[in-house]
Design an enzyme around this catalytic site. Structure first.
Site, PDB file in Angstrom:
ATOM      1  N   GLU A  93       0.842  -1.193   0.000  1.00 31.02           N
ATOM      2  CA  GLU A  93       0.000   0.000   0.000  1.00 31.02           C
ATOM      3  C   GLU A  93       0.880   1.247   0.000  1.00 31.02           C
ATOM      4  O   GLU A  93       2.006   1.235   0.495  1.00 31.02           O
ATOM      5  CB  GLU A  93      -0.920   0.008   1.216  1.00 31.02           C
ATOM      6  CG  GLU A  93      -2.051  -1.003   1.068  1.00 31.02           C
ATOM      7  CD  GLU A  93      -3.060  -0.925   2.195  1.00 31.02           C
ATOM      8  OE1 GLU A  93      -4.236  -1.161   1.912  1.00 31.02           O
ATOM      9  OE2 GLU A  93      -2.689  -0.635   3.339  1.00 31.02           O
ATOM     10  N   CYS A 106       3.748   8.515   1.193  1.00 37.02           N
ATOM     11  CA  CYS A 106       4.394   7.529   2.061  1.00 37.02           C
ATOM     12  C   CYS A 106       4.577   6.247   1.255  1.00 37.02           C
ATOM     13  O   CYS A 106       3.592   5.632   0.838  1.00 37.02           O
ATOM     14  CB  CYS A 106       3.502   7.305   3.288  1.00 37.02           C
ATOM     15  SG  CYS A 106       4.163   6.078   4.414  1.00 37.02           S
ATOM     16  N   CYS A 113       6.985  -7.137   6.669  1.00 38.55           N
ATOM     17  CA  CYS A 113       8.123  -6.585   7.417  1.00 38.55           C
ATOM     18  C   CYS A 113       8.564  -7.607   8.448  1.00 38.55           C
ATOM     19  O   CYS A 113       7.740  -8.237   9.102  1.00 38.55           O
ATOM     20  CB  CYS A 113       7.720  -5.283   8.108  1.00 38.55           C
ATOM     21  SG  CYS A 113       9.116  -4.499   8.951  1.00 38.55           S
ATOM     22  N   CYS A 117       7.427  -5.107  15.061  1.00 38.49           N
ATOM     23  CA  CYS A 117       7.059  -4.143  16.111  1.00 38.49           C
ATOM     24  C   CYS A 117       5.631  -4.480  16.568  1.00 38.49           C
ATOM     25  O   CYS A 117       4.731  -4.627  15.735  1.00 38.49           O
ATOM     26  CB  CYS A 117       7.135  -2.714  15.584  1.00 38.49           C
ATOM     27  SG  CYS A 117       8.740  -2.290  14.911  1.00 38.49           S
ATOM     28  N   CYS A 120       2.411  -2.536  15.488  1.00 37.27           N
ATOM     29  CA  CYS A 120       2.268  -2.207  14.063  1.00 37.27           C
ATOM     30  C   CYS A 120       1.486  -3.282  13.326  1.00 37.27           C
ATOM     31  O   CYS A 120       1.856  -4.448  13.330  1.00 37.27           O
ATOM     32  CB  CYS A 120       3.661  -2.030  13.451  1.00 37.27           C
ATOM     33  SG  CYS A 120       3.641  -1.800  11.680  1.00 37.27           S
ATOM     34  N   CYS A 345      -0.569   5.655  10.213  1.00 37.00           N
ATOM     35  CA  CYS A 345       0.713   5.057  10.516  1.00 37.00           C
ATOM     36  C   CYS A 345       0.581   3.637  11.056  1.00 37.00           C
ATOM     37  O   CYS A 345      -0.168   3.393  11.985  1.00 37.00           O
ATOM     38  CB  CYS A 345       1.340   5.915  11.592  1.00 37.00           C
ATOM     39  SG  CYS A 345       3.026   6.162  11.312  1.00 37.00           S
TER      40      CYS A 345
HETATM   41  S1  SF4 Z   1       6.798  -0.116  12.472  1.00 39.01           S
HETATM   42 FE1  SF4 Z   1       5.921  -1.810  11.262  1.00 39.01          FE
HETATM   43  S2  SF4 Z   1       6.683  -1.514   9.177  1.00 39.01           S
HETATM   44 FE2  SF4 Z   1       7.948  -0.236  10.550  1.00 39.01          FE
HETATM   45  S3  SF4 Z   1       9.703  -1.547  11.101  1.00 39.01           S
HETATM   46 FE3  SF4 Z   1       8.160  -1.884  12.699  1.00 39.01          FE
HETATM   47  S4  SF4 Z   1       6.983  -3.671  11.982  1.00 39.01           S
HETATM   48 FE4  SF4 Z   1       8.125  -2.892  10.214  1.00 39.01          FE
END
Ligand code: SF4
Length: 355
Positions: A93, A106, A113, A117, A120, A345
């Protein structure tokens, strides 16, 4: 059948080399570059200052492909989100966040990923692969197509004025392609986005920070989200590998000798986890001890199903901001954008069905 080469996969130097290797003069490479990145054309036959025979030769062997738009959504606040698909069917996206007379796009650097995190939504989708140079550059070109910003505006009135490398993925884990893509996007003969209007955000891959910034000249943002290792390790597994101190040292190195390079620290406000006054004071002494010139970007958390975190209440966020500002750090609270289309975000996902 031989697969055609993607012209947007080449850096400028590589394109010059390629054109030389097919027996053409190097000024042709500059013309081709301008057609692709200044004019935004996707049909090689439109390169009208090249001879017909050269255009035919190029069209037989090369192509200019945009990522395919699968869906597009525009939020009530005009935030624009695209779901894009690449040749192998993988998707990411991209989001455009407009302001009155400018705006930031963005872009993503990986499918999924690996950083995991905890807060996220993107990180809950497993890592699939790195994006290629042309897939990274192609995202921005899709946005340019949508807002008809071709040829590249030569004055500073651009709707697509800024780029934030903050979409899906950790850019420093795809360093070579990200560096090449950003150098294409910022090249003055083409798309020509100023380097100081591009911000690359990292979760804190400390050993690559300086290299990435030296090779691109763009601005740095660090997803910090905690004032100490105990809290940060709870929400960001990368912190077990590179502690806050290592990240701070890398930031210090990046800023050495050039204090105009302000660093943005992204800080997600999570209720009872990282949002009290003591946390704010710890942050202040952390940054002061490393003598960093920095601003904070306080981000209200957008919860998603199953995330296990609660947003801080707005009054707590205001107080947190004030404590930082009283100590001399700008600490604006980011206004959440595109919430109705899950464009905020950390909410980006790559599969339609998972939205
Ligand atoms: S915030 Fe999300 S996209 Fe960014 S590094 Fe951490 S897991 Fe990956």
């Amino acid at each position: 059948m031989i697969e055609k080469k993607e012209l947007t996969e080449f850096t400028k130097e590589e394109l010059f080399e390629e054109i030389k290797n097919i027996g053409e003069k190097s000024f042709r490479a500059k013309q081709i570059w301008q057609w692709i990145y200044f004019r935004g054309i996707t049909d090689i036959m439109e390169m009208s200052n090249l001879s017909l025979s050269l255009r035919q030769k190029l069209a037989e062997n090369y192509t200019i492909t945009r990522p395919k738009i699968i869906t597009e959504q525009i939020s009530i606040d005009k935030t624009h989100k695209w779901l894009l698909e690449f040749k192998d069917g993988e998707r990411v996206e991209m989001v455009y966040i407009p302001e009155k007379d400018r705006g930031a796009v963005c872009i993503s650097t990986q499918v999924g990923c690996a950083m995991g995190c905890k807060f996220c939504h993107t990180g809950s989708q497993k890592f699939t692969r790195n994006l290629t140079v042309s897939e990274i550059v192609g995202q921005f070109m899709v946005a340019r197509d949508a807002y008809k910003e071709w040829p590249s505006p030569i004055n500073e009135t651009r709707y697509l004025s800024n780029i934030v490398v903050m979409g899906m993925g950790e850019p420093l884990n795809n360093l070579d392609n990200v560096v090449k893509a950003l150098n294409i996007i910022t090249d003055g003969d083409g798309i020509a986005i100023s380097r100081r209007r591009v911000t690359m955000s990292t979760s804190g891959i400390a050993p690559r920070i300086v290299e990435a910034l030296q090779k691109t000249g763009v601005r740095l943002a660090v997803s910090l989200h905690a004032p100490n290792n105990t809290v940060r390790s709870q929400i960001m597994p990368i912190n077990d590998k590179f502690k806050i101190e290592e990240v701070m040292k890398a930031c210090q190195e990046y800023q050495k000798g050039d204090h105009s390079r302000y660093i943005t620290f992204e800080y997600l406000m999570l209720k009872d986890l990282n949002d009290n006054k003591q946390h704010a004071k710890e942050l202040i002494s952390l940054l002061k001890s490393y003598k960093l010139k920095a601003t904070f970007n306080l981000i209200p958390f957008n919860p998603w199903p199953g995330c296990g975190f609660t947003p801080s209440n707005p009054k707590t966020v205001e107080e947190f901001s004030k404590t930082l500002e009283d100590a001399g750090f700008a600490a604006p609270v980011r206004v959440a954008r595109g919430q109705d289309i899950l464009a905020a975000c950390g909410q980006l996902k790559s599969k339609n069905k998972e939205k």
